[in-house]
Write a protein that holds these residues in place. Structure first.
Motif, PDB file in Angstrom:
ATOM      1  N   LEU A 125       0.829  -1.209   0.000  1.00  0.00           N
ATOM      2  CA  LEU A 125       0.000   0.000   0.000  1.00  0.00           C
ATOM      3  C   LEU A 125       0.863   1.258   0.000  1.00  0.00           C
ATOM      4  O   LEU A 125       0.537   2.250  -0.671  1.00  0.00           O
ATOM      5  N   ALA A 126       1.971   1.222   0.735  1.00  0.00           N
ATOM      6  CA  ALA A 126       2.856   2.388   0.811  1.00  0.00           C
ATOM      7  C   ALA A 126       3.572   2.644  -0.509  1.00  0.00           C
ATOM      8  O   ALA A 126       3.930   3.791  -0.815  1.00  0.00           O
ATOM      9  N   LEU A 127       3.800   1.615  -1.300  1.00  0.00           N
ATOM     10  CA  LEU A 127       4.449   1.787  -2.600  1.00  0.00           C
ATOM     11  C   LEU A 127       3.479   2.266  -3.668  1.00  0.00           C
ATOM     12  O   LEU A 127       3.844   3.089  -4.529  1.00  0.00           O
ATOM     13  N   ILE A 128       2.250   1.778  -3.640  1.00  0.00           N
ATOM     14  CA  ILE A 128       1.307   2.079  -4.715  1.00  0.00           C
ATOM     15  C   ILE A 128       0.597   3.403  -4.491  1.00  0.00           C
ATOM     16  O   ILE A 128       0.370   4.167  -5.437  1.00  0.00           O
ATOM     17  N   THR A 129       0.246   3.735  -3.258  1.00  0.00           N
ATOM     18  CA  THR A 129      -0.556   4.938  -2.994  1.00  0.00           C
ATOM     19  C   THR A 129       0.095   6.229  -3.499  1.00  0.00           C
ATOM     20  O   THR A 129      -0.587   7.063  -4.115  1.00  0.00           O
ATOM     21  N   PRO A 130       1.405   6.462  -3.276  1.00  0.00           N
ATOM     22  CA  PRO A 130       1.982   7.730  -3.763  1.00  0.00           C
ATOM     23  C   PRO A 130       2.059   7.836  -5.280  1.00  0.00           C
ATOM     24  O   PRO A 130       2.300   8.937  -5.801  1.00  0.00           O
ATOM     25  N   LEU A 131       1.882   6.741  -6.004  1.00  0.00           N
ATOM     26  CA  LEU A 131       1.936   6.823  -7.466  1.00  0.00           C
ATOM     27  C   LEU A 131       0.848   7.749  -7.999  1.00  0.00           C
ATOM     28  O   LEU A 131       1.063   8.451  -8.987  1.00  0.00           O
ATOM     29  N   GLY A 132      -0.322   7.749  -7.350  1.00  0.00           N
ATOM     30  CA  GLY A 132      -1.417   8.582  -7.817  1.00  0.00           C
ATOM     31  C   GLY A 132      -1.089  10.066  -7.827  1.00  0.00           C
ATOM     32  O   GLY A 132      -1.207  10.724  -8.878  1.00  0.00           O
ATOM     33  N   PRO A 133      -0.665  10.650  -6.695  1.00  0.00           N
ATOM     34  CA  PRO A 133      -0.316  12.078  -6.713  1.00  0.00           C
ATOM     35  C   PRO A 133       0.815  12.426  -7.674  1.00  0.00           C
ATOM     36  O   PRO A 133       0.788  13.482  -8.324  1.00  0.00           O
ATOM     37  N   TYR A 134       1.816  11.555  -7.774  1.00  0.00           N
ATOM     38  CA  TYR A 134       2.916  11.832  -8.703  1.00  0.00           C
ATOM     39  C   TYR A 134       2.417  11.870 -10.145  1.00  0.00           C
ATOM     40  O   TYR A 134       2.778  12.767 -10.925  1.00  0.00           O
ATOM     41  N   LEU A 135       1.579  10.901 -10.511  1.00  0.00           N
ATOM     42  CA  LEU A 135       1.053  10.875 -11.874  1.00  0.00           C
ATOM     43  C   LEU A 135       0.148  12.071 -12.130  1.00  0.00           C
ATOM     44  O   LEU A 135       0.137  12.619 -13.237  1.00  0.00           O
ATOM     45  N   TYR A 136      -0.587  12.482 -11.130  1.00  0.00           N
ATOM     46  CA  TYR A 136      -1.444  13.661 -11.299  1.00  0.00           C
ATOM     47  C   TYR A 136      -0.596  14.885 -11.587  1.00  0.00           C
ATOM     48  O   TYR A 136      -0.908  15.668 -12.506  1.00  0.00           O
ATOM     49  N   ARG A 137       0.449  15.095 -10.828  1.00  0.00           N
ATOM     50  CA  ARG A 137       1.277  16.288 -11.008  1.00  0.00           C
ATOM     51  C   ARG A 137       2.037  16.258 -12.330  1.00  0.00           C
ATOM     52  O   ARG A 137       2.271  17.305 -12.941  1.00  0.00           O
ATOM     53  N   LEU A 138       2.412  15.073 -12.791  1.00  0.00           N
ATOM     54  CA  LEU A 138       3.174  14.971 -14.031  1.00  0.00           C
ATOM     55  C   LEU A 138       2.293  15.041 -15.272  1.00  0.00           C
ATOM     56  O   LEU A 138       2.652  15.696 -16.258  1.00  0.00           O
ATOM     57  N   ALA A 139       1.139  14.380 -15.247  1.00  0.00           N
ATOM     58  CA  ALA A 139       0.353  14.208 -16.468  1.00  0.00           C
ATOM     59  C   ALA A 139      -0.927  15.038 -16.505  1.00  0.00           C
ATOM     60  O   ALA A 139      -1.360  15.435 -17.595  1.00  0.00           O
ATOM     61  N   PHE A 140      -1.551  15.304 -15.361  1.00  0.00           N
ATOM     62  CA  PHE A 140      -2.884  15.899 -15.384  1.00  0.00           C
ATOM     63  C   PHE A 140      -2.947  17.327 -14.842  1.00  0.00           C
ATOM     64  O   PHE A 140      -3.764  18.115 -15.306  1.00  0.00           O
ATOM     65  N   GLN A 141      -2.106  17.662 -13.885  1.00  0.00           N
ATOM     66  CA  GLN A 141      -2.149  19.019 -13.335  1.00  0.00           C
ATOM     67  C   GLN A 141      -1.844  20.078 -14.394  1.00  0.00           C
ATOM     68  O   GLN A 141      -2.493  21.130 -14.411  1.00  0.00           O
ATOM     69  N   PRO A 142      -0.880  19.852 -15.312  1.00  0.00           N
ATOM     70  CA  PRO A 142      -0.661  20.860 -16.367  1.00  0.00           C
ATOM     71  C   PRO A 142      -1.868  21.031 -17.289  1.00  0.00           C
ATOM     72  O   PRO A 142      -1.964  22.053 -17.977  1.00  0.00           O
ATOM     73  N   LEU A 143      -2.772  20.043 -17.310  1.00  0.00           N
ATOM     74  CA  LEU A 143      -3.949  20.105 -18.176  1.00  0.00           C
ATOM     75  C   LEU A 143      -5.208  20.426 -17.376  1.00  0.00           C
ATOM     76  O   LEU A 143      -6.313  20.066 -17.780  1.00  0.00           O
ATOM     77  N   GLU A 144      -5.045  21.100 -16.266  1.00  0.00           N
ATOM     78  CA  GLU A 144      -6.152  21.344 -15.344  1.00  0.00           C
ATOM     79  C   GLU A 144      -7.325  22.045 -16.005  1.00  0.00           C
ATOM     80  O   GLU A 144      -8.490  21.771 -15.690  1.00  0.00           O
ATOM     81  N   GLN A 145      -7.051  22.939 -16.947  1.00  0.00           N
ATOM     82  CA  GLN A 145      -8.111  23.707 -17.602  1.00  0.00           C
ATOM     83  C   GLN A 145      -8.504  23.119 -18.956  1.00  0.00           C
ATOM     84  O   GLN A 145      -9.304  23.722 -19.672  1.00  0.00           O
ATOM     85  N   ALA A 146      -7.976  21.952 -19.295  1.00  0.00           N
ATOM     86  CA  ALA A 146      -8.259  21.350 -20.593  1.00  0.00           C
ATOM     87  C   ALA A 146      -9.645  20.717 -20.605  1.00  0.00           C
ATOM     88  O   ALA A 146     -10.301  20.561 -19.570  1.00  0.00           O
ATOM     89  N   SER A 147     -10.094  20.336 -21.795  1.00  0.00           N
ATOM     90  CA  SER A 147     -11.401  19.705 -21.937  1.00  0.00           C
ATOM     91  C   SER A 147     -11.351  18.267 -21.431  1.00  0.00           C
ATOM     92  O   SER A 147     -10.278  17.686 -21.245  1.00  0.00           O
ATOM     93  N   VAL A 148     -12.528  17.700 -21.219  1.00  0.00           N
ATOM     94  CA  VAL A 148     -12.615  16.309 -20.757  1.00  0.00           C
ATOM     95  C   VAL A 148     -12.000  15.373 -21.784  1.00  0.00           C
ATOM     96  O   VAL A 148     -11.356  14.378 -21.421  1.00  0.00           O
ATOM     97  N   LEU A 149     -12.172  15.682 -23.066  1.00  0.00           N
ATOM     98  CA  LEU A 149     -11.598  14.830 -24.115  1.00  0.00           C
ATOM     99  C   LEU A 149     -10.079  14.835 -24.049  1.00  0.00           C
ATOM    100  O   LEU A 149      -9.433  13.791 -24.166  1.00  0.00           O
ATOM    101  N   THR A 150      -9.490  16.013 -23.844  1.00  0.00           N
ATOM    102  CA  THR A 150      -8.031  16.092 -23.721  1.00  0.00           C
ATOM    103  C   THR A 150      -7.534  15.313 -22.518  1.00  0.00           C
ATOM    104  O   THR A 150      -6.530  14.599 -22.589  1.00  0.00           O
ATOM    105  N   LEU A 151      -8.247  15.434 -21.401  1.00  0.00           N
ATOM    106  CA  LEU A 151      -7.878  14.679 -20.200  1.00  0.00           C
ATOM    107  C   LEU A 151      -8.014  13.181 -20.432  1.00  0.00           C
ATOM    108  O   LEU A 151      -7.215  12.392 -19.915  1.00  0.00           O
ATOM    109  N   LEU A 152      -9.018  12.773 -21.211  1.00  0.00           N
ATOM    110  CA  LEU A 152      -9.185  11.351 -21.521  1.00  0.00           C
ATOM    111  C   LEU A 152      -8.027  10.834 -22.364  1.00  0.00           C
ATOM    112  O   LEU A 152      -7.524   9.724 -22.137  1.00  0.00           O
ATOM    113  N   ILE A 153      -7.584  11.638 -23.328  1.00  0.00           N
ATOM    114  CA  ILE A 153      -6.441  11.236 -24.149  1.00  0.00           C
ATOM    115  C   ILE A 153      -5.189  11.098 -23.291  1.00  0.00           C
ATOM    116  O   ILE A 153      -4.416  10.141 -23.435  1.00  0.00           O
TER     117      ILE A 153
END
Length: 343
Positions: A125-153
């Motif tokens: 659990l300690a290894l897998i749980t932090p993967l979520g925030p890291y992936l959010y900051r790397l892949a999704f936070q820069p696209l915070e204002q993007a459309s749902v389709l862009t976020l899906l891609i």
């Protein structure tokens, strides 16, 4: 079909539905807060199951190195795009560099010692749980204002990358973990395994804890505010990005718990999470992608449907589940009000 077979199928469907319910809740949680359809939710599950299996075989799992790499990448990216202060730097060094390094050192030290099941689960659990925030900051936070389709891609790209890494880390063969319980008990003539009871009980506990989080805590209420109105939440001082990080952490934790629960009962491969996560997505769609109780109900329905379909013809159980989605989507499309597309 006699009554014994019927109730056995019902129990099997409820147990499977409990796992699908966790995945569906994770998907709904991420979608309502961040508008991301999190396809990698199932990958968290398969990574957790395979990580636990590697611990039990005395191997250092590749997820330990992945955590180290993602933490370093998140730190560098934030360092380049953020205003650096002393407090910010200390916080990021602790969360992005120190935590993954400590976890990597702890795993490499403990694995040869063959720790007991409880320690293996905590490490997983300690290894897998932090993967979520890291992936959010790397892949999704820069696209915070993007459309749902862009976020899906972006979500599709993250899913493909993690699946490829899963193949590199764990190989193409499947793994089965040791059972959490070998007990069996009988209820109304139906034999129920302790493993099944644990799966349902843990799922219920997590659901109750999530309800308490959103109903009784300030963090939960802030996340609800972001889900209802992102602009309004930002205007009253709620940090949208921080809410996204917490949401992804909860989703990865839920996925990790699902993986720990399913690892002893099903052979897990590097890409198993895609199919199970897709079934969880079907459950979330049945619930409308906006209601946690309806998502749970949809998951139980899918689990029961899959159980009875497997009894009827195991070759078509997945076909029956996914085909059921067609009339549900058609009905929702007909009942949905017309909405003009934004410019």
């Amino acid at each position: 079909m006699d009554s014994m077979i019927f109730w056995t199928l019902v129990v099997d469907g409820v147990v499977n539905g409990a796992i699908y319910a966790l995945l569906a809740i994770g998907l709904v949680l991420v979608f309502v807060v961040t508008r991301v359809i999190l396809l990698p939710q199932g990958v968290y599950m398969s990574f957790a199951a395979l990580t636990l299996s590697q611990f039990q075989r005395g191997n250092v799992p590749g997820t330990a190195g992945l955590l180290l790499a993602l933490g370093l990448a998140a730190f560098v990216i934030d360092l380049l795009r953020s205003r650096v202060t002393r407090a910010w730097l200390m916080r990021r060094v602790a969360s992005d560099l120190a935590l993954p390094a400590i976890m990597y050192a702890l795993v490499t030290w403990l694995v040869p010692l063959r720790p007991n099941m409880a320690i293996q689960i905590v490490l997983t659990l300690a290894l897998i749980t932090p993967l979520g925030p890291y992936l959010y900051r790397l892949a999704f936070q820069p696209l915070e204002q993007a459309s749902v389709l862009t976020l899906l891609i972006a979500s599709v790209g993250v899913h493909i990358a993690l699946t490829v890494l899963g193949l590199v880390f764990f190989g193409p063969e499947g793994f089965l973990a040791n059972p959490l319980s070998s007990a069996h008990f009988e209820a109304a003539g139906i034999v129920i395994s302790g493993q099944s009871a644990i799966m349902v009980a843990v799922s219920l506990v997590i659901m109750v804890l999530l309800w308490l989080l959103f109903d009784r805590t300030l963090i939960g209420k802030a996340m609800r505010a972001v889900a209802v109105n992102r602009v309004g939440a930002r205007l009253v001082g709620i940090p949208i990005s921080q809410a996204g990080e917490i949401t992804f952490a909860l989703a990865s934790f839920i996925g990790a718990v699902s993986g720990v629960l399913i690892a002893p009962v099903s052979m897990v491969y590097y890409d198993t999470g895609f199919l199970i996560g897709l079934i969880g997505f079907v459950a979330a769609i049945i619930g409308g992608m906006g209601s946690y109780p309806l998502a749970v109900a949809g998951a139980i329905f899918v689990g029961l449907l899959q159980s009875f379909a497997a009894f009827w013809n195991s070759n078509y159980q997945q076909v029956v589940v996914f085909t059921t989605l067609i009339p549900i989507l058609l009905l929702r499309s007909l009942r949905a009000p017309a909405v003009e597309e934004d410019e």
